[in-house]
Design a protein around this motif. Structure first.
Motif, PDB file in Angstrom:
ATOM      1  N   PHE A   1       0.852  -1.196   0.000  1.00 39.82           N
ATOM      2  CA  PHE A   1       0.000   0.000   0.000  1.00 39.82           C
ATOM      3  C   PHE A   1       0.885   1.242   0.000  1.00 39.82           C
ATOM      4  N   PRO A   2       0.509   2.252  -0.782  1.00 37.13           N
ATOM      5  CA  PRO A   2       1.300   3.491  -0.740  1.00 37.13           C
ATOM      6  C   PRO A   2       1.092   4.191   0.596  1.00 37.13           C
ATOM      7  N   MET A   3       2.107   4.808   1.114  1.00 38.44           N
ATOM      8  CA  MET A   3       1.997   5.558   2.370  1.00 38.44           C
ATOM      9  C   MET A   3       2.583   6.946   2.108  1.00 38.44           C
ATOM     10  N   ILE A   4       1.741   7.942   2.238  1.00 38.80           N
ATOM     11  CA  ILE A   4       2.154   9.314   1.930  1.00 38.80           C
ATOM     12  C   ILE A   4       1.976  10.141   3.192  1.00 38.80           C
ATOM     13  N   ARG A   5       3.017  10.831   3.566  1.00 38.23           N
ATOM     14  CA  ARG A   5       2.934  11.596   4.817  1.00 38.23           C
ATOM     15  C   ARG A   5       2.460  13.012   4.520  1.00 38.23           C
ATOM     16  N   GLY A   6       1.488  13.433   5.337  1.00 36.87           N
ATOM     17  CA  GLY A   6       0.961  14.771   5.130  1.00 36.87           C
ATOM     18  C   GLY A   6       0.387  15.331   6.418  1.00 36.87           C
ATOM     19  N   ARG A   7       0.352  16.662   6.502  1.00 33.69           N
ATOM     20  CA  ARG A   7      -0.200  17.289   7.711  1.00 33.69           C
ATOM     21  C   ARG A   7      -1.537  17.908   7.351  1.00 33.69           C
ATOM     22  N   TRP A   8      -2.509  17.702   8.239  1.00 34.26           N
ATOM     23  CA  TRP A   8      -3.841  18.249   8.003  1.00 34.26           C
ATOM     24  C   TRP A   8      -3.795  19.748   8.337  1.00 34.26           C
ATOM     25  N   VAL A   9      -4.122  20.561   7.371  1.00 41.35           N
ATOM     26  CA  VAL A   9      -3.958  22.003   7.615  1.00 41.35           C
ATOM     27  C   VAL A   9      -5.275  22.780   7.610  1.00 41.35           C
ATOM     28  N   ARG A  10      -6.258  22.311   6.874  1.00 37.95           N
ATOM     29  CA  ARG A  10      -7.527  23.066   6.846  1.00 37.95           C
ATOM     30  C   ARG A  10      -8.730  22.123   6.862  1.00 37.95           C
TER      31      ARG A  10
ATOM     32  N   VAL B   1      -6.559  24.520  10.684  1.00 34.67           N
ATOM     33  CA  VAL B   1      -6.740  23.605  11.827  1.00 34.67           C
ATOM     34  C   VAL B   1      -5.898  24.091  12.999  1.00 34.67           C
ATOM     35  N   ASP B   2      -6.547  24.217  14.160  1.00 38.55           N
ATOM     36  CA  ASP B   2      -5.828  24.574  15.380  1.00 38.55           C
ATOM     37  C   ASP B   2      -5.990  23.415  16.368  1.00 38.55           C
TER      38      ASP B   2
ATOM     39  N   GLN C   1      -5.139  22.875  19.340  1.00 36.65           N
ATOM     40  CA  GLN C   1      -5.506  23.219  20.719  1.00 36.65           C
ATOM     41  C   GLN C   1      -7.001  23.540  20.860  1.00 36.65           C
ATOM     42  N   ALA C   2      -7.652  23.769  19.725  1.00 39.03           N
ATOM     43  CA  ALA C   2      -9.076  24.125  19.794  1.00 39.03           C
ATOM     44  C   ALA C   2      -9.958  22.912  20.037  1.00 39.03           C
ATOM     45  N   TYR C   3      -9.387  21.717  19.904  1.00 41.94           N
ATOM     46  CA  TYR C   3     -10.221  20.518  20.096  1.00 41.94           C
ATOM     47  C   TYR C   3     -10.325  20.181  21.572  1.00 41.94           C
ATOM     48  N   PRO C   4     -11.498  19.735  22.009  1.00 44.84           N
ATOM     49  CA  PRO C   4     -11.703  19.550  23.452  1.00 44.84           C
ATOM     50  C   PRO C   4     -10.995  18.335  24.029  1.00 44.84           C
ATOM     51  N   THR C   5     -10.828  17.277  23.242  1.00 46.09           N
ATOM     52  CA  THR C   5     -10.229  16.074  23.841  1.00 46.09           C
ATOM     53  C   THR C   5      -8.768  15.951  23.438  1.00 46.09           C
ATOM     54  N   LEU C   6      -8.035  15.265  24.302  1.00 41.32           N
ATOM     55  CA  LEU C   6      -6.607  15.068  24.041  1.00 41.32           C
ATOM     56  C   LEU C   6      -6.398  14.242  22.782  1.00 41.32           C
ATOM     57  N   GLN C   7      -7.303  13.239  22.619  1.00 41.34           N
ATOM     58  CA  GLN C   7      -7.178  12.377  21.449  1.00 41.34           C
ATOM     59  C   GLN C   7      -7.332  13.207  20.164  1.00 41.34           C
ATOM     60  N   ALA C   8      -8.337  14.100  20.181  1.00 36.93           N
ATOM     61  CA  ALA C   8      -8.581  14.937  19.001  1.00 36.93           C
ATOM     62  C   ALA C   8      -7.399  15.875  18.779  1.00 36.93           C
ATOM     63  N   GLN C   9      -6.858  16.431  19.863  1.00 36.33           N
ATOM     64  CA  GLN C   9      -5.702  17.339  19.731  1.00 36.33           C
ATOM     65  C   GLN C   9      -4.530  16.609  19.090  1.00 36.33           C
TER      66      GLN C   9
ATOM     67  N   ALA D   1      -5.158  15.966  15.454  1.00 37.44           N
ATOM     68  CA  ALA D   1      -5.055  17.187  14.644  1.00 37.44           C
ATOM     69  C   ALA D   1      -3.607  17.635  14.481  1.00 37.44           C
ATOM     70  N   ALA D   2      -2.781  17.334  15.489  1.00 40.11           N
ATOM     71  CA  ALA D   2      -1.415  17.854  15.468  1.00 40.11           C
ATOM     72  C   ALA D   2      -0.445  16.945  14.716  1.00 40.11           C
ATOM     73  N   ARG D   3      -0.800  15.655  14.601  1.00 40.01           N
ATOM     74  CA  ARG D   3       0.203  14.722  14.082  1.00 40.01           C
ATOM     75  C   ARG D   3       0.285  14.737  12.546  1.00 40.01           C
ATOM     76  N   GLU D   4       1.343  14.152  12.098  1.00 37.90           N
ATOM     77  CA  GLU D   4       1.490  13.990  10.658  1.00 37.90           C
ATOM     78  C   GLU D   4       0.817  12.671  10.274  1.00 37.90           C
ATOM     79  N   PHE D   5       0.010  12.717   9.240  1.00 30.33           N
ATOM     80  CA  PHE D   5      -0.765  11.544   8.871  1.00 30.33           C
ATOM     81  C   PHE D   5      -0.047  10.667   7.876  1.00 30.33           C
TER      82      PHE D   5
END
Lengths: 825, 223
Positions: A530-539, A545-546, A548-556, A559-563
């Motif tokens: 499977f192809p694996m492409i690294r990218g950051r979610w920006v919008r 995307v911020d 810190q604006a997400y209420p749960t740690l999991q969501a934060q 949102a912060a990690r590279e996918f």
């Protein structure tokens, strides 16, 4: 006064059955609850080894000292680490990017590292961390920079000796997808000498924590209030979706199985309470004549119910606490491992469940007691009115819903189970009513046959309630016996013996062909690369995307990690679309995305939303067209985000695959890595073993739940038989006086109960098949193909079981002198 | 001619919280075929118990009972039931019809238990005889008390009983129904020639019997 009243009422019937049903229910909930908790702790402790600790706090900045201080003050163990990328330089001038991990002397807190004297050698447990001036390096590094164990390498301003090959780091698996460079492990105390870490360095600072459940809870609570931005928390759940997935399924199944006991017992409690209220009608009429207010009467009987509930729940709790020891010893014997000591709180929960069930299922019939028609009862013309349908339904739904939510901890699952339970109850009651009505219409030439048939047809009200109660019991029994085998086998089949136990990452596209050829030569079947492409979610929908604006740690964290993104034409095997639709052939060129449900829910992403990812500096936007449920415990390669080929074509990528490698092919791994030195190979055998172990634990526990369902079924049977015993004993006496033989009486009773049981069994089998199919699909993630045995067992077992048990329950009535039965009625 | 029912030295005691209570004491009784015997006495004197013992519905504490030439103590429950089937009729104060069966089926089942299958016509005739031709297919709860007792009469006489045990047959009925049932009862008895043992409080009903026995204090029977 209350106790005297209870003692008196005990003899008139009703209360003993309520007490029996409650004790069985609480015993089931307690023992399964305690066992579940012990298994969960054992599994989490095992799973914690993949995290190296029970809890990890991570930051991009230097860890504030008060974090470790607080953990230590709570009696927890603490280990500190720093992880960062750096270049390594060999004596011959070869350089290579490595992922450095500097650990203190307490590392790891859970599990242990394994090292070898040569790269890819058989690992031995490392009792300590690298010595001063030494490093341990991943086998891959040795082959990549062409050095041997013992060679010296330079890291920053310091020279180190690569003293051993690092075969396994206990907490390595959780981050392996992010670790493109080979690992180098060193002492934390050596780090300052390298000069590699400065305040502006790109590093991850980690504090690992381990200890008691209480200490960890206190520490987590403190962390919740500790306001310091950038602190990220990871637990076993976050580290291992496969283990979490299996544990969650096991907990759900066991919890719901034990709740089925409560619901079956609830039917018994309700019928017994009806009987109790009927028996108390004369007492209430006399109390009313003597001037007792309705309020006082209601208080009196509710108090009696609560006292009986308290005592029987306590007894059930104690029995359950004792019973789980037996269950645990069975599990320990089967698995050859020791479970952690039992906790007390599941017993308290069980007692609370008992009280809730007593009130929820037993209150409705009592509410009518103060409103009896005094004159009607004293004249023998009327009894207690049946409880209001709406009040009964409301109380039962509220109680069942509350208990199911408490067990499932999830609204969607609760609604599913509630809906199914409601459908089950309505189907059984309505189906029972219709079938009994039809049976009642059968013309029989002999009056004795007609007597059996008409007894069923005439008691449509109590008969359909008996079908409901028996049906609930039989359905639960079928679910935990026949369907259990199908369900657990099906679940076990999701990780069959050839389940992929190796993951291969960092495969370059140009290695694709050679790797496929290697697999063919080594006779290894791979599910594909499977192809694996690294990218950051920006919008999100055009809005930046911020995290810190997400209420749960999991969501934060999400949102912060590279996918790791992938593109796929087909829906992967272990995935199921739960919302929206998978792309069609004509849409492959469109810019579409498919998201894992939990991931989408935690980030508030819905179908139709636009997500923009930054990949190698380029922003790519796709529209979410489907949500997927992913079976993480299938051990296939899975992704949170899958895109259409049209969205990710032309983006820089590596490839990933998973495959099964049998233990006897251990040298294949060495050959693989020698031929493809840039790839990284991970062993997940221990994780697969853990999931299999969890399924086995469930298998043991479910047999135990079966016993409780049987006991609850017996309570229901007694309650149901008790409800019609007066009429039955009177009829038996009359038939006896008219010259009926004992055999004929027994046969008449048996046939009536057998017909009732057969009808209940038929309906229960239908319900069990439907519910198990839904459970298989929604909880376990596979399609169930139930065998025919469930129908045969439901009908024949129901007829024989209820026939024999009902006749046995009326044994005393049938054997008593006819005059006694007539006088008593 | 052999008596239909005899009781010798018949006693019945029950255990209570205060010790043993004697309900019936040293009862001597003989009923010849076709005899009508009324047993009267105050409430709680043991009349119904005596009737139940004589019909083999319960066992005495002491003494012997011969019913239709059989010593009851030598028979087990099934043998007693077989003896009653086809030979003994019952009429109870509380009717005791089988609520799951219609009026005609209630009569038919007595015939079936007596070994006479498919006697719907005979059962129907009897119901017509007691004035329930229009109510044959009704269930007991759909009938009045008087009608239920008439079904019970039809059931009792359906098997052409050699002896009839009746316990307060009019006790639960209003005056009009009571008279109707009593007339039917004695007419049928005459028609079928059955011996009768009747427990009643009603002196006019008792007066229609050949003999009146009274159960007095201490459970003794007096003529």
């Amino acid at each position: 006064m209350t106790l005297r009243g209870i003692r008196r009422d005990w003899r008139t019937g009703g209360l003993p059955v309520i007490a029996l049903a409650l004790s069985v229910a609480v015993c089931a909930v307690t023992s399964v609850g305690v066992f579940n908790e012990r298994v969960r702790q054992a599994m989490q402790s095992r799973a914690a080894q993949t995290l190296g600790a029970d809890l990890v706090i991570q930051s991009h900045n230097a860890m504030p000292p008060e974090v470790a201080q607080k953990a230590l003050s709570l009696g927890l163990e603490v280990s500190q680490q720093v992880e960062f990328p750096s270049m390594i330089l060999t004596r011959v001038g070869t350089t290579r990017l490595v992922s450095v991990k500097a650990v203190d002397q307490h590392y790891p807190l859970r599990g242990s590292a394994r090292t070898a004297q040569r790269p890819y050698g058989d690992g031995e447990v490392a009792g300590m961390i690298p010595g001063q001036g030494e490093i341990w390096a991943h086998s891959r590094l040795f082959s990549e920079v062409e050095i041997d164990v013992g060679a010296t390498v330079q890291l920053g301003e310091q020279t180190f000796r690569a003293s051993r090959a690092l075969i396994l780091e206990p907490d390595g698996f959780s981050s392996f997808f992010h670790m493109a460079a080979p690992r180098v492990m060193m002492r934390l105390s050596d780090l300052p000498t390298t000069g590699l870490i400065t305040p502006s360095s790109r590093a991850h600072y980690r504090t690992q924590v381990a200890g008691t459940r209480q200490g960890l809870t206190s520490f987590s609570q403190w962390l919740d209030t500790y306001e310091r931005a950038g602190l990220e928390r990871r637990t076993v759940k976050d580290a291992q979706p496969s283990i979490r997935s299996a544990l969650d399924r096991a907990s759900s199944y066991l919890g719901l199985a034990s709740l089925s006991v409560v619901i079956v017992a609830g039917a018994g409690i309700f019928i017994a309470a009806l009987f109790y209220a009927r028996r108390q009608s004369t007492t209430v009429a006399i109390m009313r004549c003597l001037g007792a207010s309705q309020r006082r009467i209601l208080q009196t009987f509710i108090l009696r119910l609560v006292v009986v509930a308290l005592v029987s729940s306590f007894v059930g709790g104690l029995l359950g606490y004792g019973g789980q020891a037996f269950l645990s010893s069975l599990a320990e014997e089967k698995l050859g491992s020791t479970l952690p000591p039992p906790a007390i709180w599941p017993m308290l929960s069980g007692i609370a469940v008992g009280l809730v069930a007593a009130v929820g299922f037993g209150l409705a019939p009592l509410l009518k007691l103060p409103k009896v028609s005094v004159l009607g009862i004293l004249r023998g013309e009327k009894g207690v009115a049946p409880p209001s349908m709406w009040v009964t339904l409301g109380l039962v739904l509220l109680t069942s819903g509350g208990l199911i939510f408490w067990q499932a901890q999830e609204t969607v699952l609760t609604l599913w189970v509630m809906g199914l339970t409601l459908c089950l109850v309505v189907s059984l009651a309505a189906g029972g009513w219709v079938l009994l009505w039809l049976v009642g219409r059968i013309r029989a030439s002999r009056p004795s046959h007609r007597y059996v048939i008409s007894s069923l047809g005439r008691r449509l009200g109590i008969g359909s309630m008996q079908v409901l109660a028996f049906g609930l019991g039989i359905a639960a029994l079928l679910m935990v016996t026949v369907m259990r085998a199908d369900l657990l086998d099906g679940w076990m089949d999701t990780i069959p013996s050839g389940t992929p136990n190796r993951f291969l990452i960092n495969v370059q596209p140009d290695q694709h062909k050679a790797l496929q050829e290697f697999f063919v030569a080594e006779q290894i079947s791979s599910p594909g690369l499977f192809p694996m492409i690294r990218g950051r979610w920006v919008r999100h929908n055009g809005v930046p995307v911020d995290p810190q604006a997400y209420p749960t740690l999991q969501a934060q964290r999400f949102a912060a990690r590279e996918f790791n993104l992938t593109s796929s034409i087909d829906l992967p095997d272990s995935n199921r679309v739960v919302s929206g639709s998978w792309w069609r052939a004509g849409q492959l060129g469109d810019k579409l995305l498919s998201l894992e449900t939990e991931f989408a829910e935690s980030l508030g992403i819905s179908i139709g939303d636009q997500m923009t990812f930054r990949i190698s500096g380029v922003d790519l936007t796709g529209r979410v067209s489907s949500l997927r449920a992913v079976a993480w415990d299938s051990f296939q390669v899975n992704f949170f985000v899958i895109a259409t080929p049209g969205l990710l074509d032309g983006q820089p990528r590596t490839l990933i695959t998973s495959f099964f490698m049998s233990p006897e092919k251990s040298d294949t791994a060495a050959r693989l890595v020698r031929q493809f030195p840039s790839v990284t190979l991970f062993d997940v055998d221990s994780l697969i073993d853990q999931v299999r172990e969890i399924i086995q634990q469930v298998s043991v526990a479910v047999q135990y739940v079966f016993l409780f369902t049987l006991f609850a079924g017996i309570a229901v049977l007694i309650a149901a038989v008790q409800g019609s015993a007066t009429e039955r004993s009177r009829d038996a006496a009359v038939l006896r006086a008219l010259g009926s033989s004992t055999r004929r009486l027994w046969l008449a009773q048996f046939c009536e109960f057998a017909l009732l049981g057969g009808i209940a069994g038929l309906l229960a089998a239908a319900c069990a098949v439907i519910m198990s199919s839904i459970l298989a699909r929604e909880v376990f993630g596979f399609v169930l193909s139930p065998g025919w045995s469930v129908w045969g067992l439901g009908c024949a077992g129901g007829a024989l079981g209820i026939g024999l048990a009902g006749t046995a329950a009326l044994r005393r009535v049938l054997q008593r002198a006819p005059l006694k039965n007539l006088v008593q009625n | 001619m052999e008596p239909i029912v005899t009781a010798n030295n018949l006693s019945r005691q029950v255990k209570t919280a205060d010790g043993e209570l004697t309900i019936l004491d040293d009862i001597e009784l003989s009923v010849m075929p076709g005899d009508a015997v009324a047993i009267t006495g105050p409430s709680g004197s043991g009349k119904s118990t005596l009737l139940g013992l004589l019909a083999g519905l319960e066992d005495p504490s002491r003494g012997s009972i011969r019913l239709l030439g059989h010593e009851l103590s030598e028979l087990n429950q099934d043998e007693k039931a077989a003896l009653r089937a086809g030979n003994v009729g019952f009429v109870f104060q509380a009717f005791y019809l089988l609520n799951g069966l219609t009026a005609i089926e209630n009569v038919e089942i007595a015939l079936e238990l007596a070994g006479r299958d498919h006697q719907r016509e005979a059962a129907g005739e009897l119901l017509e005889r007691v004035g329930l031709a229009e109510r044959m297919n009704h269930y007991p709860p759909q009938l009045s008390g008087g009608e239920q007792q008439r079904v019970a009469l039809a059931r009792a006489f359906a098997v052409n009983p050699r002896v009839l045990f009746a316990d307060e047959p009019t006790g639960n009925l209003d005056t009009a129904s009571s008279e109707l049932v009593a007339d039917l009862f004695f007419d049928l008895r005459l028609q079928y020639g059955s011996a009768l043992l009747l427990v009643t409080h009603d002196s006019t009903l008792a007066a229609r019997c050949d003999r009146i026995l009274t159960l007095g204090a201490g459970g003794r029977l007096q003529s």
